[in-house]
Enzyme design. Structure first.
Site, mmCIF file in Angstrom:
data_model
loop_
_atom_site.group_PDB
_atom_site.id
_atom_site.type_symbol
_atom_site.label_atom_id
_atom_site.label_comp_id
_atom_site.label_asym_id
_atom_site.label_seq_id
_atom_site.Cartn_x
_atom_site.Cartn_y
_atom_site.Cartn_z
ATOM 1 N N LYS A 1 -49.383 -29.106 -64.214
ATOM 2 C CA LYS A 1 -49.658 -29.390 -65.626
ATOM 3 C C LYS A 1 -51.031 -28.801 -65.966
ATOM 4 O O LYS A 1 -51.845 -28.650 -65.078
ATOM 5 C CB LYS A 1 -49.672 -30.904 -65.886
ATOM 6 C CG LYS A 1 -48.462 -31.665 -65.338
ATOM 7 C CD LYS A 1 -47.268 -31.540 -66.247
ATOM 8 C CE LYS A 1 -46.094 -32.359 -65.689
ATOM 9 N NZ LYS A 1 -44.873 -32.207 -66.455
ATOM 10 N N HIS B 1 -33.518 -28.046 -61.718
ATOM 11 C CA HIS B 1 -34.007 -28.995 -62.715
ATOM 12 C C HIS B 1 -32.889 -29.285 -63.710
ATOM 13 O O HIS B 1 -32.097 -28.412 -64.026
ATOM 14 C CB HIS B 1 -35.230 -28.428 -63.444
ATOM 15 C CG HIS B 1 -35.937 -29.458 -64.272
ATOM 16 N ND1 HIS B 1 -35.478 -29.863 -65.504
ATOM 17 C CD2 HIS B 1 -37.049 -30.184 -64.026
ATOM 18 C CE1 HIS B 1 -36.290 -30.797 -65.979
ATOM 19 N NE2 HIS B 1 -37.237 -31.010 -65.109
ATOM 20 N N SER C 1 -38.770 -37.780 -59.858
ATOM 21 C CA SER C 1 -39.837 -37.135 -60.613
ATOM 22 C C SER C 1 -39.890 -37.733 -62.008
ATOM 23 O O SER C 1 -38.857 -38.003 -62.608
ATOM 24 C CB SER C 1 -39.555 -35.621 -60.688
ATOM 25 O OG SER C 1 -40.468 -34.995 -61.552
ATOM 26 N N ASP D 1 -42.974 -25.969 -64.216
ATOM 27 C CA ASP D 1 -42.269 -26.862 -65.126
ATOM 28 C C ASP D 1 -41.010 -26.159 -65.618
ATOM 29 O O ASP D 1 -40.918 -24.933 -65.594
ATOM 30 C CB ASP D 1 -43.173 -27.263 -66.300
ATOM 31 C CG ASP D 1 -42.857 -28.676 -66.753
ATOM 32 O OD1 ASP D 1 -41.771 -28.861 -67.331
ATOM 33 O OD2 ASP D 1 -43.658 -29.586 -66.508
#
Length: 441
Positions: A165, A284, A369, A193
């Site tokens: 991040k 993801h 997560s 991400d």
């Protein structure tokens, strides 16, 4: 002529309560909410018809094939306890309706058309039973849990990850530095991400290079194998493959894909490439809540998880049970087992409507997560066990001293929890004592 035109009730053809399911059938459990005045049998039969051979009227060409051989059948309906006007409709599909090795085709058939159906107020696909005859047509995860552990030389504990991040806005060089600090502090993986692809402030090739540099530097200094999930998701399959090829040329161990926004066709192509070229594949689930969050409409995540195991991925995000995103414990553990185990027994209390036999299809590591931090470590170690990836984004980078101390804190907490568990201590009860003691040294 022998052909009788006209509109018939679906239930006359597609509701067959005496049907004995075959070992090769794909079975589906739908949560059906019929419109007022529509009987549940008609609603269930309508779902079976529209997701297999039926249409709204009898057609002349029905006579040119054997409907009995190819039609979906609603073979059982039960009311949902505690819910008004909700039913679970069980539908059996003959295997011949589906193309081998194509999750895309399976979903197009089963959920492609029926969800806009007028006779239904809402519809949710709760579970699918994939017969071995069908799952054997899929490659599945590129490597699976055991091969991944052997590649990484890490055993007897969950793996640790961290999402870098701020997710958007860093330059490639600064991004690489953040990766290095986390890996150097003791994490196994860092992660792009899901929306980091190739934006003007950081093009993918620059990011891949700086992350590879960070990985090799951290590996040299720690003597451990490290990885960074390089997100290969792109606007076209060709571009995605190009990124995966570049990752392989850099010699890094793992790439990443957003499997719902990228699509199952792209995902399966990437999974095949990863197996052929020794890359691990992290998945993801961006966009999953659009599909799975409503309780009475959409597709439950356990179905999306099964589909991913068939399409291929070595890790998949599966909720945390304790963090910032929703997920009930038993239900979450139900689909975590569906990802990892070879055989899972039917258990309605965990949301598992069918026994599922994966016949040695490799397993997928669940990734916890989202809003978790060091103090969740005892609970996570207990809930997820060793075969999992625990990912702390803000829980690493939010450490008051910075990334590396944050990574150290996570590694120390994990090692302490695993040791305490192995010594037979009760993590649920003693967790809050274990971590402060560990942090003292």
């Amino acid at each position: 002529v022998g052909f009788k035109a006209g509109v018939k009730d679906y239930k006359l053809t597609y509701y067959t309560p005496d049907y004995q399911t075959k070992a090769t059938d794909i079975l589906a459990a739908f949560r059906v909410t019929p419109q007022p005045g529509v009987p549940p049998e008609e609603a269930g039969a309508a779902v079976a018809a529209e997701s297999s051979t039926g249409t709204w009227t009898t057609v002349w060409t029905d006579g040119l094939t054997s409907l009995d051989r190819y039609k979906g059948r609603c073979y059982h309906i039960e009311p949902v306890a505690g819910e008004e006007n909700q039913y679970i409709a069980y539908v059996a599909y003959p295997l011949d309706l589906f193309e081998e090795g194509s999750v895309t085709n399976m979903f197009t058939s089963i959920v492609g058309n029926v969800f806009g159906f007028k006779a239904l107020r809402a519809l949710r696909l709760e579970d699918l039973r994939i017969p071995p005859a069908y799952s054997k047509t899929f490659q599945g995860p590129p490597h699976g849990i055991q091969v991944e552990r052997d590649k990484l030389n890490k055993y007897g504990r969950p793996l640790l990850g961290c999402t870098i991040k701020p997710k958007l806005g860093l330059s490639a060089k600064n991004y690489g530095r953040a990766v290095y600090e986390c890996l150097r502090g003791g994490l196994d993986f860092t992660k792009d991400d899901e929306n980091v692809n190739s934006q003007p402030f950081m093009r993918w090739r620059d990011r891949f290079l700086f992350c590879a540099e960070a990985i090799y530097k951290a590996q040299a200094e720690t003597g451990e194998i490290k990885g960074h999930y390089l997100n290969a998701t792109a606007g076209t399959c060709e571009e995605m493959t190009k990124r995966a090829v570049f990752a392989r040329e850099l010699g890094v161990p793992i790439v990443m894909h957003d499997y719902l926004t990228g699509g199952f066709t792209a995902n399966t192509s990437l999974a095949h490439y990863c197996r052929d070229n020794g890359l691990l594949l992290h998945i993801h689930r961006a966009m999953h809540a659009v599909i799975d969050r409503q309780k009475n409409h959409g597709i439950h995540f356990r179905v999306l998880a099964k589909a991913l195991r068939m399409s291929g991925g070595d890790h998949i995000h599966s909720g945390t049970v304790v963090g910032k995103l929703e997920g009930e414990r038993d239900i979450t553990l139900g689909f975590v087992d569906l990802l990892r185990e070879e055989y899972i027994e039917k258990d309605r209390s965990r949301g598992i409507y069918f026994s599922q036999d994966w016949v040695s299809l490799p397993g997928v590591l669940p990734v916890a997560s989202g809003g978790i931090h060091v103090w969740h470590m005892p609970a996570l170690t207990e809930i997820f066990g060793d075969d999992s990836v625990l990912q702390f984004g803000g829980g690493t980078l939010g450490h008051p001293w910075g990334n590396r101390p944050g990574a150290v804190a996570n590694r120390v907490a994990l090692e302490a929890c695993v040791q305490a568990r192995n010594e037979g201590r009760d993590l649920a009860r003693e967790g809050n004592e274990i971590i402060p003691v560990a942090s003292k040294w």
